[in-house]
Design a protein around this motif. Structure first.
Motif: not given
Length: 586
Positions: A156-161, A163-168
């Protein structure tokens, strides 16, 4: 009431309690064992005590047991032996019925207890393993759930950021899904193990442990019941011997009631009666008369005259000195005052001729002449009875040898009849010697009793001869046993010996009517009657029986006018008044 339900959680305490029960049982076994040792020791001490006070054979103590009080004491000693035997029975029964049985039961009980608690520990270990598995799966499920939560939060944290790529973001999402799947698997595993553990736990607390504890309870109750039965046996063993012990005590009471003081007093008289007459009265000596004082024959200071007064046994003798009084050897010796003589008489010790014989160190004479008349008569009678018993014993032995010889004659394969001739001759010689010895003592006995040594018909039959005695040839032996000093001595003069003159056998029956015949007999063997009173017969000869065997081995028969005795074993007797037929003596 069940240990499996009430004490489901007291495994360790039950283990301690059952061990304590076994210890109690072993303690009781030890108690009974020590009791048996005490009983054996007590019985041994009782036997030793009874043996200690038993009269020694061929000793003076054995003679003392003629008295009823001593006989009662001897009966008490014998009963004490039986009493001790009952205590040995108690020890033996307690050992076999209690000690041995309980020792074997304890071993079985230990094995049974060990088996039950082994099963209990095994079930306990199994439930502990299940518990550990449950704890492990629970911890794993908890860890997987936490990991899944952290992965979800990271996704959830990565999805809200932005700046993070879709792959991550995709990688984080996949990672969260994996963790969620692992948590679900752990949850399913935990649930399965939990259900299994609950089932095992239910079986453990409601089935396995109750069953094991129930068996332990039954084992413990059997142990308690067994120790109770052993205590009953303990009492019963004692109760079984009470009647016998009571009989022993009753016999002791019976022996005590059999004591007869009058009989004991009579035995004292028989044992110590001398047969002498007490001294007569002392005559008055008149010192006022100038004439020579005379002294009574019965005076303590009497001097012996020229003639010897005749001493008669069994009657009063006026001229006989009292055996305890010493005479003055010198008739010319000045007489002492009467009071001094009386004091000397009262304080002096009795001196009997038997003491004089022992004092000189000589052996007691064969005819017991060293004893007072009454004691001498008893000793002679005892000797005659002993010799008659020996004669009867030898005659029985001779009859047995004769029967054996007859068997050998009929059955030569069983033995040689000639081999018994030497033994038969030896026994016959012994009988002749014993008869001569008995005749000698009977003559001395007749001398003491103041009569001629007349033999009974039975004794004459045993010796095979009749004797007639001439009363004029018998001298009174006691007449010459007083020495010149007035005391008794055991030396006998040649004139004091008993002289017996034998007469012909037929003289005994000159004035007797002939006895009627009571039957007939047939001679089995030839017999040469060499002794007086016997009659010779030839094998196969038939004669009349006029007197049956009285138990002495001789039968009286008649041939025409001739009568005599033959050995019963030499003839076959047929009594006329015996309705059962012939009676054979072999």
């Amino acid at each position: 009431m069940s240990w499996g339900i009430e004490l489901w959680d007291q495994f360790d305490n039950l283990e301690k309690h059952t061990q304590w029960g076994i210890d109690i049982l072993e303690k009781y076994i030890k108690f009974v064992k020590e009791r048996t040792e005490i009983e054996l020791s007590y019985a041994k001490q009782l036997r030793n005590l009874a043996k200690k006070y038993q009269p020694k054979k061929n000793s003076k103590e054995e003679e003392e047991y003629r008295y009823t009080a001593c006989k009662a004491f001897l009966s008490t000693l014998n009963e004490m032996n039986d009493y001790a035997g009952q205590h040995e029975v108690i020890s033996e029964n307690m050992t076999s019925h209690i000690t041995v049985e309980l020792a074997r039961y304890v071993q079985e009980l230990k094995q049974e207890r060990k088996s039950y608690f082994h099963d209990g520990r095994k079930a306990q270990q199994h439930i502990e393993i299940c518990w550990k598995q449950l704890e492990s799966s629970k911890r794993r499920f908890e860890r997987d759930c936490k990991e899944a939560d952290r992965a979800q939060q990271y996704f959830e944290k990565m999805d809200a950021d932005i700046n993070v790529t879709k792959a991550d973001v995709e990688k984080a999402r996949q990672q969260a899904q994996v963790r969620h799947q692992m948590a679900e698997d752990s949850r399913a595993d935990y649930s399965s193990i939990l259900q299994k553990f609950n089932h095992e736990q239910h079986e453990y607390y409601h089935t396995h442990i109750p069953n094991i504890f129930q068996k332990i309870q039954e084992m413990e109750e059997r142990r308690i019941l067994r120790i109770g039965e052993s205590m009953k046996t303990y009492a019963e063993v004692d109760r079984q011997v009470i009647p016998i012990i009571g009989k022993c005590l009753d016999e002791i009471v019976k022996a005590a009631e059999s004591i007869d003081q009058k009989n004991d007093s009579q035995l004292v008289i028989e044992a110590y009666k001398s047969g002498f007459e007490p001294p007569g009265d002392i005559e008055f000596e008149d010192y006022t008369q100038p004439m020579k004082r005379t002294v009574s024959d019965n005076s303590l200071s009497n001097s012996r005259g020229e003639g010897k007064p005749e001493l008669k046994f069994g009657g009063k003798s006026k001229g006989k000195l009292w055996p305890f009084i010493k005479k003055n050897k010198s008739p010319k010796q000045q007489k002492e005052p009467l009071s001094h003589r009386f004091n000397e008489f009262m304080t002096s010790k009795p001196k009997i001729h038997c003491f004089r014989s022992l004092k000189r160190g000589g052996a007691a004479p064969e005819d017991f002449s060293n004893l007072p008349p009454e004691q001498r008569r008893k000793k002679l009678q005892q000797k005659v009875d002993e010799l008659n018993k020996e004669i009867q014993k030898e005659m029985d032995q001779r009859d047995a040898i004769t029967k054996m010889k007859d068997v050998y004659l009929k059955n030569p394969q069983m033995g040689d009849p000639a081999s018994l001739d030497h033994k038969l001759t030896e026994v016959s010689q012994n009988i002749d010697k014993l008869r001569l010895e008995a005749q000698k003592f009977e003559a001395w006995l007749a001398e003491v009793e103041g009569r001629l040594p007349a033999r009974s018909d039975q004794a004459r039959r045993q010796s095979g001869m009749y004797e007639a005695q001439n009363p004029t040839t018998v001298n009174n032996c006691a007449q010459d046993r007083e020495s010149p000093d007035g005391s008794y001595t055991e030396e006998q003069s040649q004139e004091s010996e008993v002289k017996v003159l034998a007469t012909d056998f037929d003289d005994e029956f000159d004035d007797e009517e002939p006895l009627p015949a009571i039957g007939t007999c047939k001679a089995l063997y030839t017999f040469e009657g060499q002794n007086e009173g016997t009659i010779s017969v030839v094998e196969g000869e038939t004669l009349y029986v006029i007197e049956e065997d009285k138990g002495d081995g001789w039968t009286r028969i008649r041939r025409n006018e001739e009568e005599g005795y033959v050995p019963t074993s030499y003839v076959e007797v047929y009594l006329d008044k015996n309705a059962k037929g012939a009676k054979t003596y072999i």
